[in-house]
Structures are given as C-alpha cells and as structure tokens.
Scaffold this motif. Structure first.
Motif, PDB file in Angstrom:
ATOM      1  N   CYS A  91       6.390  56.809  21.902  1.00 46.28           N
ATOM      2  CA  CYS A  91       5.854  55.963  22.811  1.00 46.28           C
ATOM      3  C   CYS A  91       4.683  55.377  22.281  1.00 46.28           C
ATOM      4  O   CYS A  91       4.390  54.199  22.559  1.00 46.28           O
ATOM      5  CB  CYS A  91       5.486  57.070  23.930  1.00 46.28           C
ATOM      6  N   HIS A  92       3.852  55.933  21.362  1.00 48.13           N
ATOM      7  CA  HIS A  92       2.878  55.170  20.885  1.00 48.13           C
ATOM      8  C   HIS A  92       3.407  53.937  19.985  1.00 48.13           C
ATOM      9  O   HIS A  92       2.667  52.967  20.156  1.00 48.13           O
ATOM     10  CB  HIS A  92       2.197  56.363  19.699  1.00 48.13           C
ATOM     11  N   PHE A  93       4.313  54.084  19.325  1.00 57.21           N
ATOM     12  CA  PHE A  93       4.927  52.951  18.554  1.00 57.21           C
ATOM     13  C   PHE A  93       5.208  51.827  19.627  1.00 57.21           C
ATOM     14  O   PHE A  93       4.902  50.841  19.403  1.00 57.21           O
ATOM     15  CB  PHE A  93       6.114  53.364  17.949  1.00 57.21           C
ATOM     16  N   LEU A  94       5.917  52.215  20.620  1.00 57.66           N
ATOM     17  CA  LEU A  94       6.403  51.002  21.534  1.00 57.66           C
ATOM     18  C   LEU A  94       5.185  50.200  22.041  1.00 57.66           C
ATOM     19  O   LEU A  94       5.234  49.196  22.230  1.00 57.66           O
ATOM     20  CB  LEU A  94       7.205  51.694  22.730  1.00 57.66           C
ATOM     21  N   GLU A  95       4.098  51.202  22.603  1.00 61.94           N
ATOM     22  CA  GLU A  95       2.895  50.590  23.152  1.00 61.94           C
ATOM     23  C   GLU A  95       2.118  49.785  22.070  1.00 61.94           C
ATOM     24  O   GLU A  95       1.787  48.640  22.527  1.00 61.94           O
ATOM     25  CB  GLU A  95       2.099  51.416  23.830  1.00 61.94           C
ATOM     26  N   THR A  96       2.079  50.236  20.976  1.00 64.62           N
ATOM     27  CA  THR A  96       1.176  49.442  20.025  1.00 64.62           C
ATOM     28  C   THR A  96       1.856  48.341  19.116  1.00 64.62           C
ATOM     29  O   THR A  96       1.169  47.669  18.119  1.00 64.62           O
ATOM     30  CB  THR A  96       0.600  50.526  19.023  1.00 64.62           C
ATOM     31  N   ASN A  97       3.063  48.355  19.519  1.00 64.80           N
ATOM     32  CA  ASN A  97       3.842  47.114  18.656  1.00 64.80           C
ATOM     33  C   ASN A  97       4.934  46.301  19.732  1.00 64.80           C
ATOM     34  O   ASN A  97       5.964  45.995  19.553  1.00 64.80           O
ATOM     35  CB  ASN A  97       5.137  47.972  17.665  1.00 64.80           C
ATOM     36  N   GLN A  98       4.100  45.919  20.694  1.00 61.20           N
ATOM     37  CA  GLN A  98       4.869  45.258  21.787  1.00 61.20           C
ATOM     38  C   GLN A  98       5.006  43.467  21.392  1.00 61.20           C
ATOM     39  O   GLN A  98       5.820  43.123  21.721  1.00 61.20           O
ATOM     40  CB  GLN A  98       3.939  45.098  22.900  1.00 61.20           C
ATOM     41  N   ASP A  99       4.280  43.227  20.053  1.00 58.20           N
ATOM     42  CA  ASP A  99       4.380  42.085  19.629  1.00 58.20           C
ATOM     43  C   ASP A  99       5.813  41.857  19.031  1.00 58.20           C
ATOM     44  O   ASP A  99       6.222  40.517  19.172  1.00 58.20           O
ATOM     45  CB  ASP A  99       3.299  41.429  18.564  1.00 58.20           C
ATOM     46  N   LYS A 100       6.170  42.837  18.494  1.00 56.09           N
ATOM     47  CA  LYS A 100       7.503  42.753  17.651  1.00 56.09           C
ATOM     48  C   LYS A 100       8.500  43.453  18.388  1.00 56.09           C
ATOM     49  O   LYS A 100       9.919  43.215  18.463  1.00 56.09           O
ATOM     50  CB  LYS A 100       7.462  43.377  16.418  1.00 56.09           C
ATOM     51  N   TYR A 101       8.409  44.389  19.072  1.00 56.19           N
ATOM     52  CA  TYR A 101       9.289  45.128  20.066  1.00 56.19           C
ATOM     53  C   TYR A 101       8.861  44.965  21.561  1.00 56.19           C
ATOM     54  O   TYR A 101       8.686  46.164  21.933  1.00 56.19           O
ATOM     55  CB  TYR A 101       9.480  46.605  19.482  1.00 56.19           C
ATOM     56  N   ASN A 102       9.148  43.933  22.188  1.00 55.82           N
ATOM     57  CA  ASN A 102       8.835  43.706  23.451  1.00 55.82           C
ATOM     58  C   ASN A 102       9.957  44.260  24.483  1.00 55.82           C
ATOM     59  O   ASN A 102      10.844  43.565  24.483  1.00 55.82           O
ATOM     60  CB  ASN A 102       8.605  42.224  23.638  1.00 55.82           C
ATOM     61  N   LEU A 103       9.596  45.134  25.179  1.00 56.25           N
ATOM     62  CA  LEU A 103      10.761  45.602  26.177  1.00 56.25           C
ATOM     63  C   LEU A 103      10.652  44.977  27.531  1.00 56.25           C
ATOM     64  O   LEU A 103      11.428  45.526  28.315  1.00 56.25           O
ATOM     65  CB  LEU A 103      10.257  47.208  26.313  1.00 56.25           C
ATOM     66  N   ALA A 104       9.894  44.108  27.674  1.00 56.51           N
ATOM     67  CA  ALA A 104       9.906  43.427  28.896  1.00 56.51           C
ATOM     68  C   ALA A 104      11.077  42.731  29.352  1.00 56.51           C
ATOM     69  O   ALA A 104      11.891  42.010  28.453  1.00 56.51           O
ATOM     70  CB  ALA A 104       8.707  42.440  29.084  1.00 56.51           C
ATOM     71  N   ASP A 105      11.713  43.363  30.150  1.00 59.44           N
ATOM     72  CA  ASP A 105      12.953  42.586  30.883  1.00 59.44           C
ATOM     73  C   ASP A 105      14.059  43.258  30.149  1.00 59.44           C
ATOM     74  O   ASP A 105      15.425  42.656  30.321  1.00 59.44           O
ATOM     75  CB  ASP A 105      12.987  41.427  31.133  1.00 59.44           C
ATOM     76  N   LYS A 106      14.055  43.824  29.079  1.00 57.65           N
ATOM     77  CA  LYS A 106      14.983  44.467  28.331  1.00 57.65           C
ATOM     78  C   LYS A 106      15.720  45.652  28.747  1.00 57.65           C
ATOM     79  O   LYS A 106      15.402  46.444  29.543  1.00 57.65           O
ATOM     80  CB  LYS A 106      14.554  44.803  26.896  1.00 57.65           C
ATOM     81  N   ASN A 107      17.249  45.593  28.570  1.00 56.52           N
ATOM     82  CA  ASN A 107      18.019  46.663  29.029  1.00 56.52           C
ATOM     83  C   ASN A 107      17.900  47.705  27.758  1.00 56.52           C
ATOM     84  O   ASN A 107      18.259  47.710  26.660  1.00 56.52           O
ATOM     85  CB  ASN A 107      19.577  46.153  29.080  1.00 56.52           C
ATOM     86  N   VAL A 108      17.400  49.150  28.301  1.00 55.36           N
ATOM     87  CA  VAL A 108      17.367  50.040  27.359  1.00 55.36           C
ATOM     88  C   VAL A 108      17.956  51.469  28.032  1.00 55.36           C
ATOM     89  O   VAL A 108      18.081  51.694  29.160  1.00 55.36           O
ATOM     90  CB  VAL A 108      15.756  50.404  27.395  1.00 55.36           C
ATOM     91  N   ILE A 109      18.379  52.239  26.936  1.00 54.69           N
ATOM     92  CA  ILE A 109      18.907  53.340  27.249  1.00 54.69           C
ATOM     93  C   ILE A 109      18.276  54.399  26.488  1.00 54.69           C
ATOM     94  O   ILE A 109      18.203  54.315  25.432  1.00 54.69           O
ATOM     95  CB  ILE A 109      20.697  53.630  27.238  1.00 54.69           C
TER      96      ILE A 109
END
Length: 266
Positions: A91-109
């Motif tokens: 979770c920390h990685f996802l929040e602090t690396n949104q520039d490279k791993y942007n989850l907005a509108d992405k399909n995630v499982i």
C-alpha cells in the motif's frame, strides 16, 4: 493473505533474513546493505498504523493511506483475516509511486485479499478492484471493504470468491476480464497450494498485465517459489527491506500469448 483450502500460520522463523535475489534494475530500501535507508523506509511504512485511543465495542486496527483513516477489523481465528506487514508495504508503494504506477481507472485484481487493506487503498487511488479470497474470509473482507470505501471511491470494489487453480477460467474469462494489475501481499508461505497459486498468476496475467507482489521471506518455500516464478515471469525487485524480511516485486510475462492461446483461454 490466505491460501486455497485451509489457512496455515506463518512460521515461527519470521525473522529469518531473505536470500539475495539475482537481478534488479530498481532496488530501494535495504538493498546492498544500506541499513539506514532500510530502517527509514520501514519506519515510514509502519508509521501508517495507529491504534484506537479508546477501547470500544469492536476491536479494530487503524491505518492512514491516501489521506484517509482506514479501520480494519481482524479475525484471530482465521490467518487469512489477519493483516500482515506485507500489505502495508504494498500500500505504501502504491501511494508513493503514483507517477509510475497510476491505478486511476485501471482494472485491478487482488489475490488473497485477507482483511482488504490493499483492495481499499487501491480503490481510494481510483482503481476498479476485484478483491478475491476464500469463502471463509469473504464476510470479514466485505465488511472492511464496504466500511472503508463507501462514499469515498469512484468505483465500488467487487468482493468475490477465488480458490487458486479451481474454475479460474470459468470465473474470469480472458476475453472479458483483462486486468492491468494483479496485486498480492503475503500469499506465498508454507502452504501446499503454491502450484495452484502459480497457475492462477499465469492465467490471469495477460500480455499487458503487471504483477505487484509483496512477500515476507520465512523458510525455503518462499525462495523456491521465487525461482519457479522466474521461469514464467520477468521479475524486478522494487523494495528490499531486511528489517521486515519483506521484498516487493514487479513482474510481467516472459512469453507473449499467441492468438490461438488467447482464443483457447477465452
């Protein structure tokens, strides 16, 4: 974090240090013995947790991600319903690396969603999340997800059953279920369903899918699984945190599916 069939406890040897891995183009955290960086990053991650100041009628653990207070109810009789530190690392990685791993509108499982923290944070970051785990875990998982995402997220997360290696193609036809990201935290430990987990990764990961997977190293099964995983996927180490015995990986398919393979799996 949970596995197919029965949930098994992590080993008492949780403090065992991880074995060094082979290749990595982006090593952060405690890579190359940088204890100071490891300690600083681990402290930042663990500081996300807080405990309620008063004991109320319901026990919960608190976390802060995406500027939101998240309350997680655990279930001590199910290991899959306990939150392990690997989820916080991811979770920390996802929040602090949104520039490279942007989850907005992405399909995630998410595989082995457990208490739902990774699902909740991914949803807060704008992802369309399918949150999966065993039937015994789903009640608590759904409770936590609903409690922490209702009215906060663009997309309502879908909580559903998934038993690794069983009816995956029927439940998630590749023609209609294409995931940008597969997320997993602490799904690899000394349980007997590692082959089924590998098969599930292999089926769900299409040509453009990325896997983000946090793992706490305990005993040899973790090392052996990583070795087998490399046979199917390219593997990049993103975090190495010796103080937590946790590593975070990014992975993607080694082989591209042919048209016949895609049609056969659809």
């Amino acid at each position: 974090m949970s596995c197919l069939g029965h949930a098994f406890p992590p080993s008492d040897m949780d403090t065992q240090q991880p074995r060094a891995t082979e290749d990595s183009s982006t090593k952060q955290g405690g890579a190359k013995g940088n204890d100071a960086v490891d300690a600083e990053l681990a402290k930042a991650i663990m500081s996300r947790a807080f405990h309620p100041s008063l004991i109320g009628p319901e026990a919960w653990e608190g976390y802060v991600f995406s500027d939101q207070e998240i309350r997680i109810k655990e279930s001590t009789d199910l290991y899959g319903a306990i939150l392990w530190p690997s989820a916080m690392v991811l979770c920390h990685f996802l929040e602090t690396n949104q520039d490279k791993y942007n989850l907005a509108d992405k399909n995630v499982i998410e595989l082995g969603a457990g208490t739902g923290l990774v699902t909740i944070v991914s949803s807060l970051l704008g992802a369309k999340v399918t949150s999966t785990d065993l039937p015994d875990v789903l009640g608590n998982l759904q409770y936590n997800v609903t409690r922490n995402t209702k009215g906060r997220c663009k997309y309502i997360p879908l909580v559903t059953e998934l038993m690794w290696g069983q009816d995956v193609a029927e439940r998630f036809p590749r023609a209609t279920h294409r995931f940008d990201y597969i997320l997993a935290a602490d799904v690899v430990y000394g349980h007997p369903y590692l082959k089924e987990l590998m098969d599930t990764f292999d089926y769900l990961c299409q040509d453009d899918t990325q896997i983000l997977w946090a793992m706490r190293f305990r005993l040899d099964p973790e090392n052996s699984f990583v070795d087998r995983f490399r046979q199917h996927f390219h593997l990049e180490e993103l975090y190495d945190l010796p103080s937590l015995s946790i590593k975070l990986y990014r992975a993607w398919r080694r082989d591209k599916w042919t048209k016949d393979q895609r049609e056969a799996a659809a």
